[in-house]
Design a protein around this motif. Structure first.
Motif, PDB file in Angstrom:
ATOM      1  N   GLY A  37      -5.984   9.045  -3.303  1.00  0.00           N
ATOM      2  CA  GLY A  37      -5.419   9.029  -1.953  1.00  0.00           C
ATOM      3  C   GLY A  37      -4.320   8.003  -1.781  1.00  0.00           C
ATOM      4  N   GLY A  38      -4.501   6.856  -2.436  1.00  0.00           N
ATOM      5  CA  GLY A  38      -3.509   5.803  -2.302  1.00  0.00           C
ATOM      6  C   GLY A  38      -3.819   4.666  -3.242  1.00  0.00           C
ATOM      7  N   ILE A  39      -2.882   3.723  -3.288  1.00  0.00           N
ATOM      8  CA  ILE A  39      -3.027   2.573  -4.176  1.00  0.00           C
ATOM      9  C   ILE A  39      -2.663   1.303  -3.418  1.00  0.00           C
ATOM     10  CG2 ILE A  39      -2.192   1.443  -6.272  1.00  0.00           C
ATOM     11  CD1 ILE A  39      -1.596   4.186  -7.403  1.00  0.00           C
ATOM     12  N   GLU A  40      -3.526   0.308  -3.559  1.00  0.00           N
ATOM     13  CA  GLU A  40      -3.245  -0.991  -2.982  1.00  0.00           C
ATOM     14  C   GLU A  40      -2.846  -1.944  -4.109  1.00  0.00           C
ATOM     15  OE1 GLU A  40      -5.090  -3.641   0.550  1.00  0.00           O
ATOM     16  OE2 GLU A  40      -6.519  -2.887  -0.925  1.00  0.00           O
ATOM     17  N   PHE A  41      -1.733  -2.653  -3.887  1.00  0.00           N
ATOM     18  CA  PHE A  41      -1.241  -3.641  -4.850  1.00  0.00           C
ATOM     19  C   PHE A  41      -1.707  -5.008  -4.376  1.00  0.00           C
ATOM     20  CE2 PHE A  41       1.436   0.025  -5.078  1.00  0.00           C
ATOM     21  CZ  PHE A  41       1.848   0.131  -6.391  1.00  0.00           C
ATOM     22  N   LEU A  42      -2.805  -5.496  -4.955  1.00  0.00           N
ATOM     23  CA  LEU A  42      -3.426  -6.713  -4.450  1.00  0.00           C
ATOM     24  C   LEU A  42      -2.473  -7.916  -4.527  1.00  0.00           C
ATOM     25  CD1 LEU A  42      -7.116  -6.538  -5.703  1.00  0.00           C
ATOM     26  CD2 LEU A  42      -6.172  -5.965  -3.477  1.00  0.00           C
ATOM     27  N   ALA A  43      -1.625  -7.951  -5.541  1.00  0.00           N
ATOM     28  CA  ALA A  43      -0.727  -9.104  -5.700  1.00  0.00           C
ATOM     29  C   ALA A  43       0.318  -9.165  -4.584  1.00  0.00           C
ATOM     30  CB  ALA A  43      -0.024  -9.013  -7.057  1.00  0.00           C
ATOM     31  N   PRO A  85       0.876  -3.981 -15.757  1.00  0.00           N
ATOM     32  CA  PRO A  85       1.498  -5.075 -16.526  1.00  0.00           C
ATOM     33  C   PRO A  85       2.350  -6.022 -15.680  1.00  0.00           C
ATOM     34  CG  PRO A  85       2.458  -2.933 -17.107  1.00  0.00           C
ATOM     35  CD  PRO A  85       1.259  -2.659 -16.259  1.00  0.00           C
ATOM     36  N   THR A  86       2.983  -5.516 -14.626  1.00  0.00           N
ATOM     37  CA  THR A  86       3.813  -6.402 -13.803  1.00  0.00           C
ATOM     38  C   THR A  86       3.261  -6.602 -12.399  1.00  0.00           C
ATOM     39  OG1 THR A  86       5.193  -4.523 -13.170  1.00  0.00           O
ATOM     40  CG2 THR A  86       5.933  -5.836 -15.044  1.00  0.00           C
ATOM     41  N   GLU A  87       2.459  -5.654 -11.910  1.00  0.00           N
ATOM     42  CA  GLU A  87       1.978  -5.713 -10.520  1.00  0.00           C
ATOM     43  C   GLU A  87       0.589  -6.343 -10.391  1.00  0.00           C
ATOM     44  OE1 GLU A  87       3.617  -5.075  -7.917  1.00  0.00           O
ATOM     45  OE2 GLU A  87       5.262  -3.767  -8.508  1.00  0.00           O
ATOM     46  N   TYR A  92       0.829  -1.211   0.000  1.00  0.00           N
ATOM     47  CA  TYR A  92       0.000   0.000   0.000  1.00  0.00           C
ATOM     48  C   TYR A  92       0.858   1.253   0.000  1.00  0.00           C
ATOM     49  CZ  TYR A  92      -4.094   2.810   0.363  1.00  0.00           C
ATOM     50  OH  TYR A  92      -5.079   3.707   0.053  1.00  0.00           O
ATOM     51  N   ILE A  93       0.540   2.175  -0.900  1.00  0.00           N
ATOM     52  CA  ILE A  93       1.211   3.472  -0.911  1.00  0.00           C
ATOM     53  C   ILE A  93       0.167   4.582  -0.792  1.00  0.00           C
ATOM     54  CG2 ILE A  93       3.243   2.680  -2.182  1.00  0.00           C
ATOM     55  CD1 ILE A  93       2.032   3.837  -4.730  1.00  0.00           C
ATOM     56  N   TYR A  94       0.560   5.642  -0.089  1.00  0.00           N
ATOM     57  CA  TYR A  94      -0.311   6.794   0.124  1.00  0.00           C
ATOM     58  C   TYR A  94       0.204   8.002  -0.634  1.00  0.00           C
ATOM     59  CZ  TYR A  94      -2.656   4.717   4.171  1.00  0.00           C
ATOM     60  OH  TYR A  94      -3.402   3.920   4.987  1.00  0.00           O
ATOM     61  N   PHE A  95      -0.712   8.792  -1.179  1.00  0.00           N
ATOM     62  CA  PHE A  95      -0.377  10.096  -1.747  1.00  0.00           C
ATOM     63  C   PHE A  95      -0.944  11.222  -0.888  1.00  0.00           C
ATOM     64  CE2 PHE A  95      -0.805   7.231  -5.487  1.00  0.00           C
ATOM     65  CZ  PHE A  95       0.546   7.153  -5.787  1.00  0.00           C
ATOM     66  N   VAL A  96      -1.934  10.903  -0.070  1.00  0.00           N
ATOM     67  CA  VAL A  96      -2.582  11.877   0.806  1.00  0.00           C
ATOM     68  C   VAL A  96      -2.531  11.315   2.222  1.00  0.00           C
ATOM     69  CG1 VAL A  96      -4.793  12.970   1.388  1.00  0.00           C
ATOM     70  CG2 VAL A  96      -4.144  12.695  -1.011  1.00  0.00           C
TER      71      VAL A  96
END
Length: 100
Positions: free
Chosen positions: A92-98, A76-78, A49-53
């Motif tokens: 606000g953020g992005i979750e990388f499910l993999a 393509p890779t994540e 998980y990454i946050y921008f806010v």
């Protein structure tokens, strides 16, 4: 103070691939490429998980984090990414499910 310490840990982030993915995969969300292009500083909360806010006081009155909805992009890779969209069409953020 949580807010200050969090914001001091921000790292530079290059959202250009996400911008391309959004244009290709979610063309109906015309505001999204510009919103993603503004995500140039990132806080890595966890591997997945990454946050921008800052999520301090999430969804409380006066907090920068007012959750609206999720959007999904295929990387393509994540693999599948879950974008947290906040009021005012901010990412606000992005979750990388993999990576979970």
């Amino acid at each position: 103070h949580h807010e200050v310490s969090m914001m001091s840990k921000l790292q530079p982030y290059d959202p250009s691939l996400l911008v391309k993915l959004a244009k290709r995969q979610l063309p109906e969300e015309k505001w999204l490429p510009a919103a993603l292009a503004a995500c140039t500083k990132v806080l890595r909360e966890t591997e997945a998980y990454i946050y921008f806010v800052s999520s301090a006081g999430a969804n409380q009155p006066g907090s920068a984090w007012q959750f609206q909805r999720n959007l999904f992009l295929r990387h393509p890779t994540e693999g599948l990414l879950v974008l947290d969209i906040l009021d005012g069409n901010r990412v606000g953020g992005i979750e990388f499910l993999a990576r979970l």
